[in-house]
Structures are given as structure tokens and as C-alpha cells.
Design a protein around this motif. Structure first.
Motif, mmCIF file in Angstrom:
data_model
loop_
_atom_site.group_PDB
_atom_site.id
_atom_site.type_symbol
_atom_site.label_atom_id
_atom_site.label_comp_id
_atom_site.label_asym_id
_atom_site.label_seq_id
_atom_site.Cartn_x
_atom_site.Cartn_y
_atom_site.Cartn_z
ATOM 1 N N GLN A 252 -17.826 55.440 7.304
ATOM 2 C CA GLN A 252 -17.071 56.533 7.911
ATOM 3 C C GLN A 252 -16.307 56.026 9.119
ATOM 4 O O GLN A 252 -16.926 55.470 10.023
ATOM 5 C CB GLN A 252 -18.050 57.612 8.421
ATOM 6 N N PRO A 253 -14.999 56.234 9.150
ATOM 7 C CA PRO A 253 -14.248 55.807 10.338
ATOM 8 C C PRO A 253 -14.653 56.622 11.562
ATOM 9 O O PRO A 253 -14.981 57.793 11.434
ATOM 10 C CB PRO A 253 -12.783 56.084 9.978
ATOM 11 N N VAL A 254 -14.646 55.973 12.707
ATOM 12 C CA VAL A 254 -14.913 56.674 13.953
ATOM 13 C C VAL A 254 -14.005 56.095 15.027
ATOM 14 O O VAL A 254 -13.820 54.877 15.093
ATOM 15 C CB VAL A 254 -16.408 56.578 14.336
ATOM 16 N N ASP A 255 -13.408 56.972 15.829
ATOM 17 C CA ASP A 255 -12.488 56.500 16.867
ATOM 18 C C ASP A 255 -13.265 55.910 18.029
ATOM 19 O O ASP A 255 -14.195 56.535 18.542
ATOM 20 C CB ASP A 255 -11.606 57.662 17.366
ATOM 21 N N THR A 256 -12.874 54.717 18.434
ATOM 22 C CA THR A 256 -13.549 54.031 19.538
ATOM 23 C C THR A 256 -12.499 53.408 20.456
ATOM 24 O O THR A 256 -12.473 52.190 20.645
ATOM 25 C CB THR A 256 -14.470 52.913 19.006
#
Length: 565
Positions: A252-256
Motif C-alpha cells: 500500500q502506498p503511503v505518503d512520507t
RNA sequence: CGGGGCGUGGCGCAGUCUGGUAGCGCACUCGGCUGGGGGCCGAGCGGUCGCUGGUUCAAAUCCAGUCGCCCCGACCA
């Protein structure tokens, strides 16, 4: 005759300002050694006695396994080193003579001895053979340090075994293990034999002998089941990660945004560092890229990596990361990577991991190695305290000094230098070689490190500059002087090496010097004791004092001495 | 190779910022006292301030260069 009044033992109250290591400070303060320049050290008389004692132990044990002592020059023709392929080593001192001929100062003696053996050995009947010498080695070290611990010139005992095949080499190697174990037992040091990196030159295995101490340059991984290896090569099962996030069906992509480091990402996402995949973009020697991944809380071990790949690597530049790896620095990951991936075995079967998404400001959660990316697997991380050794016990890490290194060379030198023999069938074969180094100076420095205290050195009996330190507190013409003079003769006639402090100095100064120099046993003759018909003995290690009856004092002291470590 | 620090009697240091008689402790020499934990008193010896050049009436001190040494890291057949 060793009367301190006429002996060069320049003790100092204060250590050199630039000394850090305990052995550096104490050996200078005790008047054992003096520095000539960076990495160049002079042994003063008492220091050289220590060195000679260590060397003599080594000599006796080498002779006991059939080693034959000889001597080879330090100054050597460059051509030998060009032939062996070691001429390009930066640490090798190179020079020219007046006729402009290229020479080197030997850093070890494989080339020289293999050169000779190539000429002298003709037949399998000439083998096996163990030869050794104690000779100065010269190395242009990038950074000499810590007194005697890393110098540019030092004496090494180096031996070389010559056998007809691998089996013979194994036997010669085992004989050296026996000899070395005995040497270090006799030296009184605390020591370990550990598995060592054989480097690109060896290949057949080797061991290091390590003396644990604070100033050690190497780290050793140890466990209670007897596991012992240099961390350069140590293998262990990683401690599991606590608090791993739940697995996911797919990444799952996650903004960092802005989180480009392990700390940054683990802080932002509130997961342990071990839940991350650390990706290290490297370039191989042939110019091909490789993405190396290890668990986020682990460190890549460059020696293991090099051994796994069979050649050196370097970190990719920022430009290469963008162009070749097609990823923004800080967000590289193995999922859908455009280059081959080499993964550390500690990542195997882990789930719910977090890796760079190869997109600016984005990571992936729920990553599973094997499911979400393909990789080659290898053990390429540095073991840590708390890991589990192959025997099932917990690993601890200690700093240690490398005091000896032995390894199986095989035909590494006999091949380029044409050291061959004829076997029973008249077939020409290469000689199988082993090489075995040991530094007596490091044995001495390690002993100082291991047993030194706030008062000074505390030598093991076997390598102490003197057996006994005899102090008289009497002046010329006084009884305490006459008794000490007599005791000095008696002790020496019992075969003991005695340093006799007959100086016209105060008691405090004499005691301080004796404890600084660190002979295992000190005897004091003074008026106070003589009035009770006694002299005083002080065991250096522990500094415990006990009276000895004046009658038979020499014999009693000799007996006491024999019981000391 | 990258980073940091230091060069002033034999050793350990101050003085350098703010230019103007080189100083302290230890060690050493001589004399005396003391004599079981680096003792005391007195009198002395010893220094081109790493080196080179520059600025200045004047440089340990300011500037430039250079050499040496130490520490951390890299490296360590």
C-alpha cells in the motif's frame, strides 16, 4: 647485573599529552618505549626484555612443531612483488637504489620464501616443511595509532608451511593452531581464536587470535557456547523485530514527504526501524548496478558483501541513483526495482515491511520479500549483540586486538612464483602453502591493556621484563642496604631475574616506579621490617602485601613467585 | 582520503584573542635536611616559541605557505 641506579628506565609521572590508549600511556610512562616518529617506536632496555620474552615463547612453540628458524631480508627487489601481484598495494614501501633499481621494504615474506623454495624444493620427498623467522615488517599505514598497537615498522614472527596437497596443508595448519594455542596460554593473556575473513587473497580459510581489550581495533562476536568470530565474518540469527505492523494483501502506498532516512520514516509512520527495508544502491566492479537490501535496523557488512559477490562494490552516486536505478535518493526500494536485488537473509519470511516506493515522497507498506519482489539471498549484514549464534546462545560483541593471524594460502604464491615439485608419478605440482603471522609487540601491548590499572602495568609472569622488583629503603652503610644486597645475590642464584632498585630515592618514588613497571612480585627491604625480622612482599596484581621471614626470604619469594599468574 | 585538534626548555602546561623584558609545575645540577607511598628548604642550569616567508619601529602573538604529531572516520595483503 640489573641495578636501577645504572639502568635506563626513564619513568614519567605524566603520560604524553597525545596518548589515548592505556597501553600507549603506560608503556611510555614506565620507560619501556619511546616514539621516534608516527608509527616508529624504540624499545628501551626493559621494553625490549618484554619483547624478547614474548618472542622466546613463540620461538619455543614453533620449534616444538618442527619449525625451522631462519632470517630473510627486509629490503627486496620489486620484481618479486610485481610477479606476485602485490606491488600495487598502497601499504608497500617502494624505493630505489643508487642505480635506480626498484626495491621494496617487505610487509611480509611470502614472496621471498616462495622464491627460495621454488629453487630448493624439487621432490615430494622434500615436503612437508615449516620455516619461520622473526623479522621487521614495514608498512606504510594510512594511520598508525595507539602506541604499539598499529605501527609502521614492527617485528613479526611469520612462518610458512609447504605441503604437497590440501590435506598436507590442513595438517600443517592444525600444528600451527596447536602451537599458537600454547603460546597464548603461556603468555598469560586472555585470548580467543576466531574465524576470520580471508580476504580476496586467501580463499581457503583462516583464523585470528584476538586479545579482548578496550583499545582493540576489531570487534569480535562471542557466545557462551564457544562461538567466536570476527564481526567481519560472524554469522548469527537476527533477533526478531518487536511491534511489526500487520501484513497486507499487497503493498500500500503511503505518503512520507521529507522522510528519507530510516529514522525519519520509522518516526513518521510510528513503526520500529526493523520494520523497514534499507536499500543500498551499489555499483559492481563490472559497472553493473545492484540494489542491496537489509533490515532497517541492520548494518550492511561490506566484507560479507564483497565475499558474496566475489568482488568489490561502491555506493552509487546520486546521479547513478536517478539514472540507473530510476529512483529518487531516499525513496529507493526493491518493489518493481529496475535492477537486480540482493537481499539479506534476515529479511527472509518477514511480512508487513515498509520500503521505498521509488517515487519521491512515498513509501510502501505491507511489503513481503519474495511475494512483492524477487531477490538473490545472502548473509550480508553485520551481526549484533543480542543475535543468536549457530549454537543457540546469545551473541555479545567485544573489542579486541588482533595478535595473530593464520591462514591457508593454497597456491596463491607458489603459482606466480613457480614453486613446484615432482610427485611419485613424476608429475609436476604446485606446493600448497600456509602463512602464519604473530606480533610479539601486540602481545605485550595487549597484556598492558588487559591487566593495567590506575597504578600502572601488571605483567603476566611469563613476559614481565623482570621476575622480581627488589626495593631497598636503606642508604649506603645501613642494614637495609646490606640485607638487600645479599638478597639480590641469593635471588639471582635461584635463577630469578631481579631488578634491584638501589637508587638514592624516597620510598614513595620507588614504590610508584615498581608498580608502574609492573613486575609480578615486589620485595621491600626496610628498617621497619628488619626490626621484626621480616621483609615485605607485594603481589602486583591486586597489590596485596604480606611479610616474609628474613630467614629463607629468597626461597620463600621464589616459591611465591612460582604461584603467580 | 574526509573531519577535528595540537606544535612554547626533557615532560605536562600558561602566555597568542588585544604585537612591546618568554613564564609556571615536574624533572635535572649543587648544598642541606628527611628516610615505608612521587618529602622539605635554598641556590642554579636549560628555550632559534616546528620551519619558511610576509606585515610592523617591534612578532610566540597578525597574515600566507609548509612540515610534524594526535584523535574520529574511511582504509588495514
Amino acid at each position: 647485573m640489573t641495578r636501577l641506579s645504572g639502568y635506563l628506565l626513564p619513568t614519567e609521572k605524566e603520560a604524553p599529552a597525545d596518548a589515548e590508549a592505556l597501553s600507549h600511556k603506560l608503556m611510555v610512562r614506565a620507560g619501556l618505549v619511546r616514539q621516534l616518529a608516527a608509527g616508529m617506536w624504540t624499545y628501551l632496555p626493559a621494553g625490549w626484555r618484554v619483547h624478547r620474552k614474548a618472542a622466546q615463547i613463540v620461538r619455543e612453540e614453533m620449534d616444538a612443531i618442527g619449525g625451522q628458524e631462519m632470517l630473510m631480508p627486509v629490503l627486496q627487489p620489486a620484481e618479486l612483488w610485481q610477479r606476485s601481484g602485490r606491488y600495487e598495494i598502497d601499504e608497500l614501501f617502494k624505493l630505489k637504489d643508487r642505480r635506480e633499481a626498484d626495491l621494496v621494504l617487505a610487509m611480509t615474506h611470502e614472496e621471498a620464501l616462495t622464491f627460495h623454495m621454488a629453487r630448493e624444493v624439487r621432490s615430494y620427498r622434500d615436503l612437508p616443511m615449516i620455516l619461520y623467522h622473526m623479522q621487521v615488517k614495514e608498512r606504510d599505514e594510512p594511520r598508525p595509532r595507539a602506541g604499539l598497537l598499529r605501527t609502521r615498522e614492527f617485528v613479526m614472527k611469520d612462518s610458512y608451511s609447504f605441503d604437497r596437497d590440501l590435506g598436507g596443508l590442513e595438517r600443517s595448519y592444525e600444528r600451527h593452531v596447536t602451537a599458537y594455542d600454547r603460546m597464548f596460554d603461556r603468555s598469560g593473556l586472555e585470548w580467543y581464536r576466531v574465524e576470520a575473513d580471508v580476504g580476496m587473497m586467501g580463499g581457503l580459510g583462516g583464523h585470528e587470535y584476538m586479545a579482548p581489550c578496550a583499545a582493540g581495533e576489531d570487534d569480535v562476536a562471542l557466545s557462551d557456547t564457544g562461538y567466536a568470530a570476527n564481526v567481519e565474518v560472524a554469522r548469527a540469527t537476527a533477533a526478531p523485530v518487536e511491534g511489526l505492523p500487520a501484513p497486507a494483501a499487497e503493498p500500500q502506498p503511503v505518503d512520507t514527504p521529507g522522510a528519507t532516512t530510516i529514522e525519519g520514516v520509522s518516526g513518521l509512520l510510528e513503526v520500529p526501524a526493523g520494520a523497514l527495508i534499507k536499500a543500498l544502491p551499489v555499483m559492481r566492479g563490472d559497472g553493473t548496478p545492484l540494489l542491496v537490501v537489509v533490515r532497517g535496523d541492520h548494518r550492511l557488512n561490506e566484507i560479507k558483501l564483497q565475499n558474496a559477490l566475489g568482488g568489490p562494490t561502491r555506493l552509487a552516486t546520486e546521479g547513478e541513483i536517478r539514472d540507473v536505478f530510476s529512483a529518487p535518493p531516499g525513496y529507493i526500494g526493491p518493489v518493481r526495482a529496475e535492477v537486480p536485488v540482493l537481499a539479506d537473509e534476515a529479511l527472509m519470511a518477514m511480512r508487513g515491511l515498509i520500503a521505498g516506493a521509488n517515487e519521491e515522497g512515498r513509501h510502501l507498506r505491507g511489503v513481503e520479500p519474495g511475494r512483492d519482489f524477487e531477490a538473490e539471498w545472502a548473509d550480508i549484514r553485520t551481526v549484533e549483540a543480542g543475535d543468536t549464534c549457530p549454537g543457540g546462545a546469545t551473541i555479545r560483541i567485544e573489542p579486541a586486538i588482533e595478535i595473530a593471524h593464520i591462514f591457508k594460502l593454497g597456491t596463491r604464491y607458489s603459482d606466480p612464483l613457480n614453486a613446484r615439485f615432482l610427485d611419485e608419478e613424476g608429475k609436476e605440482r604446485h606446493i600448497w602453502m600456509g602463512s602464519y603471522g604473530l606480533g610479539p609487540a601486540r602481545m605485550a601491548a595487549a597484556a598492558v591493556e588487559q591487566f593495567g590499572d590506575e597504578k600502572g602495568i601488571s605483567w603476566p609472569r611469563s613476559i614481565s621484563p623482570f621476575d622480581l622488583h627488589l626495593v631497598t629503603l636503606g642508604q649506603e652503610g645501613e642494614e637495609a642496604r646490606e640485607v638487600a644486597d645479599r638478597l639480590y645475590d641469593e635471588l639471582r642464584s635461584l635463577g630469578l631475574e631481579v631488578l634491584y632498585d638501589d637508587r638514592d630515592a624516597g620510598a614513595g618514588e620507588k614504590f610508584a616506579d615498581a608498580e608502574l613497571l609492573g613486575c609480578p612480585l615486589r620485595l621491600t627491604v626496610g628498617r621497619r621490617g628488619l626490626e621484626k625480622g621480616e621483609i615485605e612482599a607485594q603481589v602486583r596484581r591486586g597489590r596485596e602485601k604480606r611479610p616474609l621471614a628474613l630467614e629463607g626470604a629468597a626461597t620463600a619469594a621464589a616459591e611465591l613467585w612460582r604461584e603467580l599468574p
